[in-house]
Design a protein around this motif. Structure first.
Motif, PDB file in Angstrom:
ATOM      1  N   ALA A  31      75.424  44.821  55.984  1.00 46.69           N
ATOM      2  CA  ALA A  31      75.957  44.198  54.772  1.00 46.69           C
ATOM      3  C   ALA A  31      74.870  43.290  54.215  1.00 46.69           C
ATOM      4  O   ALA A  31      74.219  42.561  54.981  1.00 46.69           O
ATOM      5  CB  ALA A  31      77.220  43.402  55.083  1.00 46.69           C
ATOM      6  N   PRO A  32      74.631  43.324  52.903  1.00 50.31           N
ATOM      7  CA  PRO A  32      73.572  42.476  52.344  1.00 50.31           C
ATOM      8  C   PRO A  32      73.815  41.000  52.653  1.00 50.31           C
ATOM      9  O   PRO A  32      74.964  40.539  52.727  1.00 50.31           O
ATOM     10  CB  PRO A  32      73.662  42.739  50.839  1.00 50.31           C
ATOM     11  CG  PRO A  32      74.347  44.051  50.714  1.00 50.31           C
ATOM     12  CD  PRO A  32      75.289  44.139  51.871  1.00 50.31           C
ATOM     13  N   LEU A  33      72.747  40.271  52.840  1.00 51.68           N
ATOM     14  CA  LEU A  33      72.826  38.827  53.031  1.00 51.68           C
ATOM     15  C   LEU A  33      72.917  38.183  51.655  1.00 51.68           C
ATOM     16  O   LEU A  33      71.963  38.227  50.872  1.00 51.68           O
ATOM     17  CB  LEU A  33      71.587  38.337  53.780  1.00 51.68           C
ATOM     18  CG  LEU A  33      71.503  36.842  54.090  1.00 51.68           C
ATOM     19  CD1 LEU A  33      72.689  36.401  54.935  1.00 51.68           C
ATOM     20  CD2 LEU A  33      70.197  36.535  54.802  1.00 51.68           C
ATOM     21  N   ALA A  34      74.067  37.616  51.351  1.00 47.26           N
ATOM     22  CA  ALA A  34      74.325  37.122  49.996  1.00 47.26           C
ATOM     23  C   ALA A  34      73.527  35.865  49.709  1.00 47.26           C
ATOM     24  O   ALA A  34      73.322  35.013  50.589  1.00 47.26           O
ATOM     25  CB  ALA A  34      75.810  36.854  49.814  1.00 47.26           C
ATOM     26  N   GLY A  35      73.108  35.747  48.454  1.00 46.51           N
ATOM     27  CA  GLY A  35      72.430  34.550  48.011  1.00 46.51           C
ATOM     28  C   GLY A  35      73.409  33.535  47.467  1.00 46.51           C
ATOM     29  O   GLY A  35      74.622  33.782  47.386  1.00 46.51           O
ATOM     30  N   ALA A  42      70.837  35.381  40.574  1.00 44.89           N
ATOM     31  CA  ALA A  42      72.140  35.922  40.945  1.00 44.89           C
ATOM     32  C   ALA A  42      72.306  37.328  40.391  1.00 44.89           C
ATOM     33  O   ALA A  42      71.968  37.608  39.236  1.00 44.89           O
ATOM     34  CB  ALA A  42      73.258  35.020  40.415  1.00 44.89           C
ATOM     35  N   GLY A  43      72.811  38.223  41.236  1.00 42.76           N
ATOM     36  CA  GLY A  43      73.011  39.610  40.838  1.00 42.76           C
ATOM     37  C   GLY A  43      71.862  40.521  41.191  1.00 42.76           C
ATOM     38  O   GLY A  43      71.997  41.743  41.118  1.00 42.76           O
ATOM     39  N   LEU A  44      70.718  39.969  41.589  1.00 46.10           N
ATOM     40  CA  LEU A  44      69.565  40.790  41.950  1.00 46.10           C
ATOM     41  C   LEU A  44      69.568  41.071  43.445  1.00 46.10           C
ATOM     42  O   LEU A  44      69.891  40.206  44.267  1.00 46.10           O
ATOM     43  CB  LEU A  44      68.255  40.098  41.558  1.00 46.10           C
ATOM     44  CG  LEU A  44      68.013  39.892  40.056  1.00 46.10           C
ATOM     45  CD1 LEU A  44      66.645  39.252  39.839  1.00 46.10           C
ATOM     46  CD2 LEU A  44      68.119  41.202  39.280  1.00 46.10           C
ATOM     47  N   VAL A  77      61.746  33.708  51.685  1.00 47.40           N
ATOM     48  CA  VAL A  77      63.065  34.358  51.743  1.00 47.40           C
ATOM     49  C   VAL A  77      64.160  33.334  51.479  1.00 47.40           C
ATOM     50  O   VAL A  77      65.102  33.582  50.717  1.00 47.40           O
ATOM     51  CB  VAL A  77      63.261  35.055  53.097  1.00 47.40           C
ATOM     52  CG1 VAL A  77      64.708  35.538  53.253  1.00 47.40           C
ATOM     53  CG2 VAL A  77      62.290  36.221  53.238  1.00 47.40           C
ATOM     54  N   GLN A  78      64.026  32.161  52.085  1.00 48.90           N
ATOM     55  CA  GLN A  78      65.028  31.116  51.872  1.00 48.90           C
ATOM     56  C   GLN A  78      65.104  30.704  50.412  1.00 48.90           C
ATOM     57  O   GLN A  78      66.195  30.511  49.855  1.00 48.90           O
ATOM     58  CB  GLN A  78      64.705  29.902  52.742  1.00 48.90           C
ATOM     59  CG  GLN A  78      65.787  28.821  52.719  1.00 48.90           C
ATOM     60  CD  GLN A  78      67.095  29.330  53.297  1.00 48.90           C
ATOM     61  OE1 GLN A  78      67.165  29.700  54.471  1.00 48.90           O
ATOM     62  NE2 GLN A  78      68.145  29.361  52.477  1.00 48.90           N
ATOM     63  N   ARG A  79      63.960  30.565  49.771  1.00 50.64           N
ATOM     64  CA  ARG A  79      63.949  30.167  48.359  1.00 50.64           C
ATOM     65  C   ARG A  79      64.641  31.213  47.484  1.00 50.64           C
ATOM     66  O   ARG A  79      65.361  30.875  46.536  1.00 50.64           O
ATOM     67  CB  ARG A  79      62.513  29.945  47.876  1.00 50.64           C
ATOM     68  CG  ARG A  79      61.844  28.699  48.447  1.00 50.64           C
ATOM     69  CD  ARG A  79      60.483  28.447  47.794  1.00 50.64           C
ATOM     70  NE  ARG A  79      60.639  28.113  46.384  1.00 50.64           N
ATOM     71  CZ  ARG A  79      60.826  26.880  45.908  1.00 50.64           C
ATOM     72  NH1 ARG A  79      60.882  25.854  46.746  1.00 50.64           N
ATOM     73  NH2 ARG A  79      60.947  26.676  44.615  1.00 50.64           N
ATOM     74  N   LEU A  80      64.436  32.486  47.781  1.00 52.99           N
ATOM     75  CA  LEU A  80      65.049  33.537  46.966  1.00 52.99           C
ATOM     76  C   LEU A  80      66.546  33.630  47.205  1.00 52.99           C
ATOM     77  O   LEU A  80      67.328  33.878  46.268  1.00 52.99           O
ATOM     78  CB  LEU A  80      64.358  34.867  47.237  1.00 52.99           C
ATOM     79  CG  LEU A  80      62.871  34.905  46.868  1.00 52.99           C
ATOM     80  CD1 LEU A  80      62.266  36.253  47.229  1.00 52.99           C
ATOM     81  CD2 LEU A  80      62.648  34.588  45.393  1.00 52.99           C
ATOM     82  N   LEU A  81      66.972  33.441  48.458  1.00 56.07           N
ATOM     83  CA  LEU A  81      68.410  33.390  48.727  1.00 56.07           C
ATOM     84  C   LEU A  81      69.037  32.192  48.023  1.00 56.07           C
ATOM     85  O   LEU A  81      70.127  32.295  47.435  1.00 56.07           O
ATOM     86  CB  LEU A  81      68.654  33.317  50.231  1.00 56.07           C
ATOM     87  CG  LEU A  81      68.314  34.579  51.039  1.00 56.07           C
ATOM     88  CD1 LEU A  81      68.374  34.277  52.533  1.00 56.07           C
ATOM     89  CD2 LEU A  81      69.255  35.729  50.697  1.00 56.07           C
ATOM     90  N   ASP A  82      68.359  31.060  48.057  1.00 55.16           N
ATOM     91  CA  ASP A  82      68.869  29.870  47.373  1.00 55.16           C
ATOM     92  C   ASP A  82      68.960  30.087  45.861  1.00 55.16           C
ATOM     93  O   ASP A  82      69.786  29.468  45.187  1.00 55.16           O
ATOM     94  CB  ASP A  82      67.971  28.665  47.662  1.00 55.16           C
ATOM     95  CG  ASP A  82      68.056  28.196  49.107  1.00 55.16           C
ATOM     96  OD1 ASP A  82      69.017  28.595  49.804  1.00 55.16           O
ATOM     97  OD2 ASP A  82      67.156  27.442  49.534  1.00 55.16           O
ATOM     98  N   ALA A  86      70.286  38.703  46.732  1.00 52.51           N
ATOM     99  CA  ALA A  86      70.906  39.208  47.964  1.00 52.51           C
ATOM    100  C   ALA A  86      69.926  40.109  48.700  1.00 52.51           C
ATOM    101  O   ALA A  86      69.341  41.021  48.101  1.00 52.51           O
ATOM    102  CB  ALA A  86      72.189  39.968  47.636  1.00 52.51           C
ATOM    103  N   LEU A  87      69.759  39.888  50.010  1.00 55.37           N
ATOM    104  CA  LEU A  87      68.779  40.608  50.816  1.00 55.37           C
ATOM    105  C   LEU A  87      69.413  41.826  51.474  1.00 55.37           C
ATOM    106  O   LEU A  87      70.460  41.724  52.122  1.00 55.37           O
ATOM    107  CB  LEU A  87      68.205  39.680  51.887  1.00 55.37           C
ATOM    108  CG  LEU A  87      67.178  40.296  52.833  1.00 55.37           C
ATOM    109  CD1 LEU A  87      65.905  40.646  52.095  1.00 55.37           C
ATOM    110  CD2 LEU A  87      66.880  39.351  53.991  1.00 55.37           C
TER     111      LEU A  87
END
Length: 575
Positions: A31-35, A42-44, A77-82, A86-87
């Motif tokens: 399951a994708p790791l949600a941001g 958001a949405g990417l 990765v943390q910055r993009l999730l923040d 979604a990873l």
């Protein structure tokens, strides 16, 4: 603990859809790791190259024996999730990011997204493939010698190689730590630039991080682009023809080519593998490599082992030589605004690459290896599809801090190509206003005579960064005169009563407002600037003439414009 699918080694991709997709991923999250909700991304959806840490997911660097499971995300990765993205998982790569072709992995070679017989480029092979095929919106790669650009150029996508240190490399398995960059793949420049903006942030725990003032002005409408004095395509005539088309396209966008001395760039590139600088690649994984070198595949093992043979003094000598080459290379920027190179000068089949893995890989890096060593920024953008249907890309290179400036020009170039998005067949969306780029206030002015394109005074416009917007006509309320005794010959345009004039040919030019005052100051009496009515009801600033100066002037209204008058003046007299 995050739930994920096990990483399963994939064999060589035989089926374009199934085998290639399997080879592109090392770990696909169940399951994708949600941001974060509501962030700028958001949405990417995104993927990360598997030398970049994701918490609770093994980081393999495409070497199963090396695999470790980090407790925290890499800083980027943390910055993009923040930021809300979604990873979806971790992607395949040339082992230890050591290669530019995408075949050096025990998880299988990643094929090209357009033709599975051909290489994807590397080392960020899987990241490029999953973006090109539409599986995610963007992906993270890394770039030491071209790994974030070559796969972009070979897969019809965008690859941003940021200025060193703008994006934190904490949590990234180093390749050559002093020159490593986290790179970004996307199908459009706009998405890549949004990701870049979210990813940038000074990280005091990254020893090579830095905070720079970025260039926010776009390049002028008329700009100079460097072209290497020596271009090699290694027998790939289709790549050579594609680059020639790219030159013409950049000219159409306002660029003027300038030949530059490529030798200091080429010599710097050679240092990456042919000097003690290769010791930095060995140092990056020394603790693992010294005890497990048999677990590393060839030719990666041989490249890393080279680093054992150099001493500290050899490394210092190589760094001094690189510094001297950087000083020589700095001179090219006095004559150019941006450097243009082919992203990759040739495209090889997987079979050919595996048969000659060192020489052909080196060819792929002909125009990439020097960029990080000399501290430049770069962006690879799609240019065209070759006659054989394979993608061809160009790279725009600028000085440190020019990242968003390069992106602005890259977007204009990409959207002028009319290409589809990656390998999806979907059309490009409209271009977007890019983050960080401040709009430049402009003014439009209509010219009617010696300032027309190709005329003697046109340089007064172009040297101020003005660009031609359109050729059109005034409303039918003007008369045109040739003023007596002017050098060069000048026209006088005057508005007259309705029904007594005609439509006169003009050009509309747009220039930065900051330069408009100096342009107007050059206009001699009896000419001046006023408001011109154009055909169709529009109005614009433009050249007009004082009525008193028209006494004794030749009325040339019937010719319809100044070009026709000048053509008549220079026509040979009848026999």
């Amino acid at each position: 603990m995050m739930v994920h699918e096990d990483a399963v080694p994939a064999g060589p991709a035989g089926n374009f859809l199934e085998g290639a997709a399997a080879a592109a991923w090392i770990t696909r999250l169940a399951a994708p790791l949600a941001g974060a909700a509501g962030g700028p991304l958001a949405g990417l959806q995104f993927a990360a190259k598997d030398n970049i840490d994701v918490a609770d997911v093994p980081t393999t660097a495409a070497c199963p024996a090396f695999a470790r499971t980090p407790a925290v995300h890499a800083q980027v990765v943390q910055r993009l999730l923040d930021a809300g993205a979604a990873l979806h998982g971790k992607t395949n790569l040339d082992q230890f990011a050591c290669g530019l072709n995408g075949t050096r992995s025990p998880y299988g070679p990643v094929p090209n997204s357009f033709d599975a017989r051909y290489v994807s480029g590397g080392s960020s092979s899987g990241s490029a493939y999953v973006v090109a095929t539409g599986q995610v919106d963007f992906a993270l790669g890394t770039d030491t010698a071209g790994s974030g650009r070559v796969p972009a150029g070979l897969n019809n996508i965008v690859g941003i190689k940021p200025t060193r240190g703008l994006i934190s490399a904490r949590g990234v398995v180093p390749a050559a730590q002093s020159v490593d960059c986290v790179s970004i793949f996307a199908r459009t420049v706009a998405v890549a630039a949004r990701v870049l903006q979210a990813a940038i942030g000074f990280d005091p725990e990254d020893p090579f991080a830095r905070s720079l003032e970025l260039e926010t002005r776009p390049l002028p409408a008329q700009f100079r682009f460097g072209v290497p004095s020596r271009l090699r395509f290694f027998g790939d005539t289709q790549a050579e023809a594609a680059f020639e088309r790219s030159l013409a396209q950049l000219r159409a966008l306002g660029g003027s080519p300038v030949e530059i001395d490529y030798s200091p760039l080429s010599e710097a590139a050679a240092l990456l593998y042919d000097s003690a600088l290769v010791a930095e690649r060995y140092a990056a994984v020394r603790d693992f490599f010294d005890g497990h070198d048999s677990e590393v595949i060839e030719p990666v093992r041989g490249i890393l082992a080279q680093g054992r043979g150099y001493g500290a003094a050899d490394f210092v000598d190589a760094r001094v030589k690189l510094q001297a080459l950087g000083q020589r290379a700095a001179a090219i920027w006095a004559d150019i605004d941006v450097l243009l190179v082919p992203t990759a000068p040739a495209h090889y089949t997987i079979a050919a690459m595996q048969a000659d893995p060192v020489a052909l890989n080196r060819n792929l890096g002909e125009y990439t290896n020097f960029v990080n060593l000399l501290d430049y920024a770069a962006i690879s953008v799609p240019a065209c599809l070759r006659e054989d249907g394979l993608p061809f890309g160009i790279t725009l290179i600028g000085r440190a801090g020019s990242d968003f400036q390069l992106a602005e020009l890259g977007q204009r170039f990409h959207h002028a190509t009319g290409l589809a998005l990656g390998a999806t067949g979907q059309p490009l969306p409209p271009p977007e206003t890019l983050p960080q780029i401040a709009p430049v206030p402009t003014v439009r002015v209509a010219v009617v005579g010696a300032h027309l394109s190709g005329m003697p005074l046109n340089g007064q416009l172009t040297e101020r960064g003005a660009r031609l917007v359109e050729a059109t006509h005034t409303a039918a309320d003007y008369r045109l005169y040739a003023l007596p005794g002017t050098v060069p010959p000048k026209p006088g345009l005057a508005r007259v009563a309705p029904g007594e004039g005609a439509a006169i040919a003009v050009e509309i030019w747009e220039m930065p407002l900051a330069h408009y005052g100096s342009f107007v100051a050059l206009i001699p009496a009896p000419l001046g600037i006023g408001t011109l009515a154009l055909a169709g009801g529009r109005s614009v600033q433009g050249f007009l003439c004082e009525s008193l100066a028209l006494d004794g002037a030749d009325d040339i209204t019937s010719l319809g414009g100044w070009r026709a008058y000048m053509a008549q003046r220079t026509a040979p007299a009848p026999a």
